[in-house]
Design an enzyme around this catalytic site. Structure first.
Site, mmCIF file in Angstrom:
data_model
loop_
_atom_site.group_PDB
_atom_site.id
_atom_site.type_symbol
_atom_site.label_atom_id
_atom_site.label_comp_id
_atom_site.label_asym_id
_atom_site.label_seq_id
_atom_site.Cartn_x
_atom_site.Cartn_y
_atom_site.Cartn_z
ATOM 1 N N CYS A 113 -63.002 -44.915 -54.898
ATOM 2 C CA CYS A 113 -61.782 -44.674 -55.703
ATOM 3 C C CYS A 113 -61.056 -43.557 -55.136
ATOM 4 C CB CYS A 113 -62.390 -44.535 -57.047
ATOM 5 S SG CYS A 113 -60.842 -44.528 -58.473
ATOM 6 N N CYS A 159 -58.869 -48.656 -57.293
ATOM 7 C CA CYS A 159 -57.491 -47.977 -57.181
ATOM 8 C C CYS A 159 -56.758 -48.331 -56.164
ATOM 9 C CB CYS A 159 -57.507 -46.640 -57.746
ATOM 10 S SG CYS A 159 -57.893 -45.491 -56.414
ATOM 11 N N CYS A 218 -58.448 -46.157 -47.518
ATOM 12 C CA CYS A 218 -59.779 -46.395 -47.255
ATOM 13 C C CYS A 218 -60.165 -46.303 -45.474
ATOM 14 C CB CYS A 218 -60.326 -48.142 -47.484
ATOM 15 S SG CYS A 218 -61.964 -48.220 -47.500
#
Length: 134
Positions: A8, A80, A87
């Site tokens: 997240c 999210c 990422c």
């Protein structure tokens, strides 16, 4: 034991809740969580909710991605949209699953309960299915 990373933005609410739920309800799967910009703290409402549900572990804490980047995960789960978009690259390719949940941070206890229930209902089945495929 399959290893799952729940990612997240701040690693204070949604990813911590998902980590606890996976570790509690999915046998054979070990979850960790991290933030792409970790806040360094677990939201007190998230911690209180997990304690109330009996699934809080003192080992849960807000982690920066560098703490887990060298772990060999079987699946990365982003909870999210920001985490999905930012990422980082891991040393080896890892399958990914994205299921976004509204951020309860800054809202009342009912928002945290709703987040918990949504993650439990929507995410656990998908994680189990994805891990079986790997």
């Amino acid at each position: 034991m399959k290893k799952v990373l729940v990612l997240c933005t701040g690693n204070s609410c949604r990813s911590i809740i998902a980590e606890a739920l996976i570790n509690t309800f999915l046998d054979g799967i070990e979850a960790q969580s991290s933030g792409v910009r970790a806040s360094g703290r677990v939201n007190p409402h998230a911690k209180a909710l997990l304690k109330e549900k009996g699934i809080w572990r003192e080992t849960y804490h807000s982690k920066v991605i560098e703490e887990v980047i060298d772990t060999e995960f079987d699946l990365i789960v982003t909870v999210c949209d920001h985490a999905q978009e930012t990422c980082p690259m891991f040393p080896k390719p890892i399958p990914r699953l994205h299921v976004s949940f509204p951020d309860p941070d800054g809202k009342g206890e009912e928002a945290f309960e709703a987040c918990y229930e949504a993650i439990k209902k929507e995410l656990l089945l998908q994680v189990r299915a994805h891990v079986k495929m790997v």
